[in-house]
Design a protein around this motif. Sequence first.
Motif, PDB file in Angstrom:
ATOM      1  N   ARG A 139       0.840  -1.187   0.000  1.00 61.18           N
ATOM      2  CA  ARG A 139       0.000   0.000   0.000  1.00 61.18           C
ATOM      3  C   ARG A 139       0.881   1.244   0.000  1.00 61.18           C
ATOM      4  NH1 ARG A 139      -4.035  -0.010   4.745  1.00 61.18           N
ATOM      5  NH2 ARG A 139      -3.180   1.988   5.335  1.00 61.18           N
ATOM      6  N   LEU A 187       0.966   5.127   1.137  1.00 69.71           N
ATOM      7  CA  LEU A 187       0.278   6.050   2.037  1.00 69.71           C
ATOM      8  C   LEU A 187       0.588   7.493   1.657  1.00 69.71           C
ATOM      9  CD1 LEU A 187       1.089   4.199   5.372  1.00 69.71           C
ATOM     10  CD2 LEU A 187      -0.973   4.026   3.999  1.00 69.71           C
ATOM     11  N   ALA A 198       4.984   7.422   2.469  1.00 78.33           N
ATOM     12  CA  ALA A 198       5.219   6.213   3.254  1.00 78.33           C
ATOM     13  C   ALA A 198       4.652   5.002   2.520  1.00 78.33           C
ATOM     14  CB  ALA A 198       4.568   6.347   4.624  1.00 78.33           C
ATOM     15  N   ILE A 245       3.735   0.645   2.822  1.00 79.83           N
ATOM     16  CA  ILE A 245       3.602  -0.591   3.589  1.00 79.83           C
ATOM     17  C   ILE A 245       4.031  -1.706   2.655  1.00 79.83           C
ATOM     18  CG2 ILE A 245       2.015  -2.164   4.717  1.00 79.83           C
ATOM     19  CD1 ILE A 245       0.457   0.227   5.695  1.00 79.83           C
ATOM     20  N   LYS A 302       4.812  -2.264  10.182  1.00 79.20           N
ATOM     21  CA  LYS A 302       5.429  -0.932  10.189  1.00 79.20           C
ATOM     22  C   LYS A 302       5.482  -0.364   8.781  1.00 79.20           C
ATOM     23  CE  LYS A 302       8.824  -0.170  13.291  1.00 79.20           C
ATOM     24  NZ  LYS A 302      10.197  -0.289  13.802  1.00 79.20           N
ATOM     25  N   GLN A 303       5.240   0.934   8.701  1.00 74.03           N
ATOM     26  CA  GLN A 303       5.399   1.599   7.413  1.00 74.03           C
ATOM     27  C   GLN A 303       6.844   2.062   7.271  1.00 74.03           C
ATOM     28  OE1 GLN A 303       2.390   4.520   7.735  1.00 74.03           O
ATOM     29  NE2 GLN A 303       3.499   5.799   9.155  1.00 74.03           N
TER      30      GLN A 303
END
Length: 172
Positions: free
Chosen positions: A132, A134, A138, A140, A151-152
């Motif tokens: 993903r 963000l 950031a 994932i 944790k990202q």
Amino acid sequence: MAREASFALLGYCTTIRTSTRATPYILVYGTEVVIPVEVEIPSLRITKEFKLSDVEWISTRYEQLALINGKRMNAICHSQLYQNIMSRAFNKRVKPRQFAPRQLVLKKIFPHQYEAKGKFSPNWQGPYIVHRVLIGGALILAEMYGEIWRKQINSYAVKRYYARLFTFPHLM
């Protein structure tokens, strides 16, 4: 040792900073510092101040202190301009990284991580799959076998991995 430290501190406080175009001493006290050499061998400024009467010296000192806020404001404005120039110079070299889900990436191994073993160890580990993206850059990540990380990670710590498709047939 303490004597050298005091001279170093004097040098630091009396050196003009690029970011403010002023010395820290002048921003605090509103006047130039009198260095020890000027006490021994009086400069033109020192002899002029000694010839002033107490009332004249107090009035000139008061005028200098009244101007200190203006000097501080000039230093703040110049500091902000300097920061803008430095950020523009830095941002010229920044390459925006765009990641999309299901892309393959490598994760940087930082020196404080347990994976960092020495100077001949690899700098990157992976590959991982972007699970993903963000807001703010950031990511994932997920392991190749499907486990998703909790944790990202910042996008500056990863880079694209270009692999042949037949290497990972389950991604097709």
